[in-house]
Scaffold this active site. Structure first.
Site, PDB file in Angstrom:
ATOM      1  N   ALA A   1      49.958 -19.492 -18.055  1.00 61.44           N
ATOM      2  CA  ALA A   1      50.078 -19.192 -19.480  1.00 61.44           C
ATOM      3  C   ALA A   1      48.787 -18.591 -20.016  1.00 61.44           C
ATOM      4  CB  ALA A   1      50.424 -20.456 -20.258  1.00 61.44           C
ATOM      5  N   CYS A   2      48.932 -17.816 -21.075  1.00 65.29           N
ATOM      6  CA  CYS A   2      47.782 -17.261 -21.795  1.00 65.29           C
ATOM      7  C   CYS A   2      48.000 -17.543 -23.274  1.00 65.29           C
ATOM      8  CB  CYS A   2      47.617 -15.769 -21.496  1.00 65.29           C
ATOM      9  SG  CYS A   2      49.030 -14.758 -21.987  1.00 65.29           S
ATOM     10  N   ASN A   3      47.629 -16.626 -24.130  1.00 69.32           N
ATOM     11  CA  ASN A   3      47.804 -16.836 -25.565  1.00 69.32           C
ATOM     12  C   ASN A   3      49.218 -16.497 -26.027  1.00 69.32           C
ATOM     13  OD1 ASN A   3      46.683 -17.545 -28.160  1.00 69.32           O
ATOM     14  ND2 ASN A   3      46.906 -15.383 -28.671  1.00 69.32           N
TER      15      ASN A   3
END
Length: 136
Positions: free
Chosen positions: A82-84
């Protein structure tokens, strides 16, 4: 010769499915946001290996990303990436699958969606989320 995988080969799940996997299975959370984003707020027990760095020249891919992930995870580990908001994590997922990781899922919507779902605690979302200002 093996073909390079693309984003169509990546399984993307929503934050509710990600939370269920983290709570009920052997999945770990790999946060590919920058160290600054991660330090602001993150999922409990998450690993942080930035996929991109912000430099004076703009955003550049971390040339050691896969090597750094391999140093802390085995290619048989089950990872939620996951990222932003989901863009970097999708690219990171492709790179990990290409390098031999077998159990990779991308968390759609990223940490912003995690916060919006109320999974990040009691602080106001604006204190937890990072704006997408790093997109160019």
């Amino acid at each position: 010769m093996d073909a390079t995988k693309d984003h169509q080969n990546v399984v993307t799940i929503d934050v509710h499915a990600a939370k269920n996997l983290l709570n009920s299975s052997d999945y770990s959370y790999l946060d590919v946001r920058s160290v600054e984003e991660f330090n602001k707020s993150h999922v409990e027990n998450a690993y942080n290996v930035p996929y991109m760095f912000i430099t004076e020249a703009g955003r550049v891919k971390n040339p050691y990303f896969v090597e750094q992930v391999t140093a802390i995870c085995k290619n048989e580990d089950h990872l939620i990436v996951a990222c932003n908001s989901g863009g970097r994590s999708l690219k990171a997922s492709v790179d990990l699958l290409d390098s031999g990781f077998k159990h990779i899922v991308n968390m759609g919507g990223g940490y912003s969606a995690w916060v919006d779902a109320g999974f990040a605690g009691d602080k106001p979302p604006e204190e937890l989320k990072t704006s997408c200002k790093i997109r160019r």
